[in-house]
Structures are given as structure tokens and as C-alpha cells.
Design an enzyme around this catalytic site. Structure first.
Site, PDB file in Angstrom:
ATOM      1  N   TYR A 112       0.875  -1.270   0.017  1.00  0.00           N
ATOM      2  CA  TYR A 112       0.074   0.088   0.064  1.00  0.00           C
ATOM      3  C   TYR A 112       0.780   0.996  -0.069  1.00  0.00           C
ATOM      4  O   TYR A 112       1.808   1.453   0.726  1.00  0.00           O
ATOM      5  CB  TYR A 112      -1.070   0.022   1.120  1.00  0.00           C
ATOM      6  CG  TYR A 112      -1.833   1.142   1.205  1.00  0.00           C
ATOM      7  CD1 TYR A 112      -3.168   1.162   0.920  1.00  0.00           C
ATOM      8  CD2 TYR A 112      -1.208   2.258   1.959  1.00  0.00           C
ATOM      9  CE1 TYR A 112      -4.008   2.325   0.922  1.00  0.00           C
ATOM     10  CE2 TYR A 112      -2.025   3.604   1.984  1.00  0.00           C
ATOM     11  CZ  TYR A 112      -3.335   3.697   1.503  1.00  0.00           C
ATOM     12  OH  TYR A 112      -4.286   4.463   1.533  1.00  0.00           O
ATOM     13  N   GLU A 200      -3.208   7.412  -3.969  1.00  0.00           N
ATOM     14  CA  GLU A 200      -3.190   6.189  -3.565  1.00  0.00           C
ATOM     15  C   GLU A 200      -2.950   4.930  -4.347  1.00  0.00           C
ATOM     16  O   GLU A 200      -3.447   5.254  -5.331  1.00  0.00           O
ATOM     17  CB  GLU A 200      -4.504   5.856  -2.646  1.00  0.00           C
ATOM     18  CG  GLU A 200      -4.378   4.869  -2.094  1.00  0.00           C
ATOM     19  CD  GLU A 200      -5.698   4.202  -1.456  1.00  0.00           C
ATOM     20  OE1 GLU A 200      -6.266   4.501  -0.239  1.00  0.00           O
ATOM     21  OE2 GLU A 200      -6.614   3.618  -2.227  1.00  0.00           O
TER      22      GLU A 200
END
Ligand code: GDP
Ligand code: MN
Length: 401
Positions: A112, A200
Site C-alpha cells: 500500500y 493512493e
């Protein structure tokens, strides 16, 4: 403002971040055609992904790996004829009209990586984890120590030494480190140059080792970007990526009339001038046990037409069981509001209780206008002050359960 994954992938690719190739399609036939093309060009795996402004698609069945045109047809048909429901969508889900058809990749591990505005810390912050993928929310909740946060200098952004530190900390090895560092620096530059509020990549993946890439390749296979609406005036290219069909209809109409409107979950519609006054109106409603149905700031210079539209938006929300008008007339004149109340009563009608608190510029004229229109406003109550207004409207609506 949000954009779709396929648009975010393009921005990443333009910044030099490796992204598997893909295209956006709007029909089953085009999804099949694009799959055929990818399979024909040597790919063995294709991924079909619903393009909506919400995540959680994988778990909802709206990200599908296919190996043949038949599987592609089935996946595309399913996605384009069902609404996608996930914890990030409204309960009724979202309609899917666009799909991304992209080269699928084998995954060794999922990471992530994001940069966001960290309000609590007062910085832009890079967030990284070796536990990327569809369970990231669970990781954040249950094992927050597996999420690394690195505050960024407001002017310099992410520095190369920070990127290297993070790359080692989340466990990139060998040649992966350089690729991860390059990705992080590109993400930081994109965040700055596009006035983003969130960039993101989840997951950022490492592919299994092969002859050409003994340490695997680092690739971005999903991306989510949000931008600061107040910067769109100088981000024409970004603003051009907006998909109006993904924006709440009321919020879109409000924007057209220059009203700041945000839909909320309660049942008391609010019409206020000034963001600060709107906030304190919401606070005082809560203090009296009520729940606001929206935040609506008509601003200082709204026309009667815009204010009438504001009432229309509030009253078109089925949840609204009462309306509170709280105006402190300065530049905004109370009689403009009064005229708008009267024309909204004529155009849509106030079937729900309407509590009005007016003070300031032209308040006497406003009271006269409302008084004369009394017969068309049977549900109206005049409040003596803000506290009285909040009390009145809260007792007029059902207490939210
Ligand atoms: P999200 O659920 O909306 O965040 O959608 P993602 O694009 O992140 O996809 C969800 C999950 O599907 C990913 O975490 C991967 O595990 C898997 N996935 C997506 N694309 C691929 C791919 O090309 N190959 C493989 N093997 N898995 C994929
Ligand atoms: Mn994802």
C-alpha cells in the site's frame, strides 16, 4: 474532486510509474474486443474492472480476472447490468457505465502506498505498508503498527532519503528498492503538481521473478486520486477529467448556482449564509438533539433565483422533515431570502415545518414580505433567536432513531 482509476493510471504512467496497459470501454462488445486484442498481443491474463468512484470492488465481484473472450463477456455483462454495492457506496450501490480492460499480472506481493493531507499532524504524509490489498482497512484497524507514516516537508515534498528509508522499512529487496523509490518520488511530485488531496496506489505489487527481472517488477495496478476543489481553477487538465454522472445530483445543481451544499444523514434541512454560521447552525441543531440533513451555505451575494434553487434542493431530499433558515443579513439582504422563501413556497411548497430566523440588513422588509405571504406558508414559524429556532425545528421533526 475524484477521478476514475483508468484516468489515475494514465497520470501515473505519464509520470513514469510502471502501470499495465489498458483501456476504458463502455459496452460489452468493446470489452470483448479489447480482451481479444490483449490476448492476441501475447497477454495470457486480462483484468476487467468496474470504473466507479468507490473502492471495495474486488470483494464485490467487480474486479475479475479472465483468460478468454467468453469469460470477458460474462464479466462485462455482469458489471454493466448490476449496481456495485460495497462498504464505500450508498446502500443502493452505484451504476456502472465504464469498464477498464487491462493486462492482468501475476502477483508475488501487494503493498500500500499513498500521500494524503494529514489534518491531525498538520502535514502531507506518506503512508506505506507491506500489507497492501483489499484488507488494508482491517490492517489499519487491527495492526496499525504495520502502517508506516512519514510526514513530508510542505515545500520540498518527499525527499529521496525518505523514500529509500520507507522502501527498506516496508521490505522491498534488491532491484525493487530503486523501482519503489522512483514510484514514491513520482507520486509525491504528482500530489504537488496536481493539487491533490489524496494519491493512493493499492496495491502496488511485485511480480514473481523471471529471467529478465530476477527481483520481479514493481507495478501499480490500482489507483485512487482526489483533488482539492478549490484548486481546480488552476488545474484545467484535472478539472476536465470530471465525470458528472458520478456526482450527487443535488451537489451538481448546487454547484451550478454557486451554492456550497453537502448532503448529510439527518432530517433537518438547513439554509444558512456563511460557512461559519452554517457550522454553528449544525452544532446548535445537534445540541438540541436534532440531526442536520445537509450543510448549505448560500454565501453573501446569492440571487433570489439561487436561493430558491437552494430550497428546491433541500426539499427534494425525502429525508427532510423540517427546514431551518438561519440568516444573518450583511451583504446578503434578508428581503432577498424572504422573497426566495415565497417563491419556493409557490414553486415547490413547504409541506414540512419551516422555521425562520432572520436578523440584519433589511430584516423589517423581510418580515413584512413573509407576513403578507402568510397564507401560502402555513407551516412557517418565526423564531426570536437562533436558540429558539433550533429548539423549534428539533421539536417539529421526529427524533432520529
Ligand atoms: P479494489 O478492490 O476496488 O481496491 O480493486 P483493485 O484494483 O485493488 O483489485 C482488488 C484486488 O484484485 C487486488 O488487491 C488484487 O489482489 C486483485 N487484482 C487486481 N488486478 C489484478 C491482476 O492484474 N492480477 C492479479 N493476479 N490480481 C489482481
Ligand atoms: Mn485497490
Amino acid at each position: 474532486m475524484k477521478i476514475h482509476e483508468y484516468q489515475a493510471r494514465e497520470l501515473l504512467a505519464d509520470s513514469g510509474v510502471p502501470v499495465p496497459s489498458g483501456s476504458m470501454v463502455e459496452t460489452v462488445d468493446d470489452a470483448v474486443g479489447e480482451t481479444e486484442r490483449l490476448l492476441g498481443s501475447g497477454e495470457t491474463l486480462v483484468v476487467i474492472k468496474a470504473q466507479v468512484h468507490a473502492g471495495g470492488r474486488g470483494k464485490a465481484g467487480f474486479v475479475k480476472l479472465v483468460r478468454s473472450v467468453d469469460e470477458a463477456r460474462e464479466a462485462a455483462e455482469f458489471m454493466l447490468s448490476n449496481r456495485m454495492v460495497s462498504p464505500q457506496t450508498p446502500p443502493e450501490g452505484l451504476e456502472v457505465t465504464r469498464l477498464l480492460v487491462a493486462a492482468g499480472v501475476d502477483i508475488e506481493s501487494e503493498f500500500y502506498l499513498a500521500i494524503t493531507v494529514d489534518r491531525a499532524n498538520g502535514t502531507n504524509t506518506l503512508i506505506a505498508s507491506a500489507e497492501g490489498g483489499v484488507e488494508i482497512e482491517k490492517v489499519a484497524e487491527e495492526t496499525p503498527e504495520l502502517i508506516i507514516k512519514e510526514p513530508l516537508d510542505p515545500r520540498l515534498g518527499l525527499q529521496p532519503w525518505q523514500a529509500r528509508k520507507i522502501a527498506f522499512a516496508v521490505g522491498f529487496k534488491g532491484k525493487q528498492v530503486g523501482q519503489a523509490v522512483k514510484t514514491m518520488l513520482a507520486l509525491s511530485e504528482l500530489f504537488r503538481s496536481t493539487d491533490a488531496s489524496l494519491v493512493e496506489i493499492n496495491p502496488l505489487i511485485v511480480t514473481p521473478a523471471d529471467d529478465q527481472h530476477p527481483d520481479g517488477r514493481v507495478l501499480a495496478i490500482d489507483a485512487k486520486f482526489n483533488f482539492d476543489d478549490n484548486a481546480l481553477f488552476r488545474q484545467k487538465a484535472i478539472a476536465g477529467l470530471a465525470d458528472p454522472s458520478e456526482v450527487d445530483e443535488s451537489e451538481r445543481r448546487a454547484e451550478e448556482f454557486d451554492l456550497s451544499y453537502v448532503a448529510l444523514d439527518g432530517n433537518i434541512g438547513c439554509l444558512v449564509n456563511g460557512a461559519g454560521l452554517a457550522m454553528s447552525t449544525m452544532d446548535i441543531i445537534k445540541l438540541h438533539g436534532g440531526e442536520p440533513a445537509n450543510f448549505l451555505d448560500v454565501g453573501g451575494s446569492a440571487t433570489e433565483e439561487a436561493v430558491t434553487e437552494a430550497f428546491r434542493i433541500i426539499l427534494s431530499d425525502d429525508k427532510v422533515q423540517g427546514v431551518l433558515v438561519n440568516i444573518f443579513g450583511g451583504i446578503m439582504q434578508c428581503d432577498t431570502i424572504a422573497n426566495a422563501i415565497v417563491s419556493a413556497a409557490q414553486a415547490v411548497g413547504f409541506e414540512v415545518p419551516l422555521v425562520v430566523r432572520l436578523e440584519g440588513t433589511n430584516v423589517d422588509a423581510a418580515r413584512e414580505i413573509l407576513n403578507e405571504a402568510k397564507s401560502t406558508l402555513p407551516t412557517m414559524h418565526a423564531a426570536s433567536d437562533l436558540n429558539d429556532a433550533a429548539r423549534l425545528v428539533c421539536s417539529a421533526v421526529a427524533v432520529p432513531g
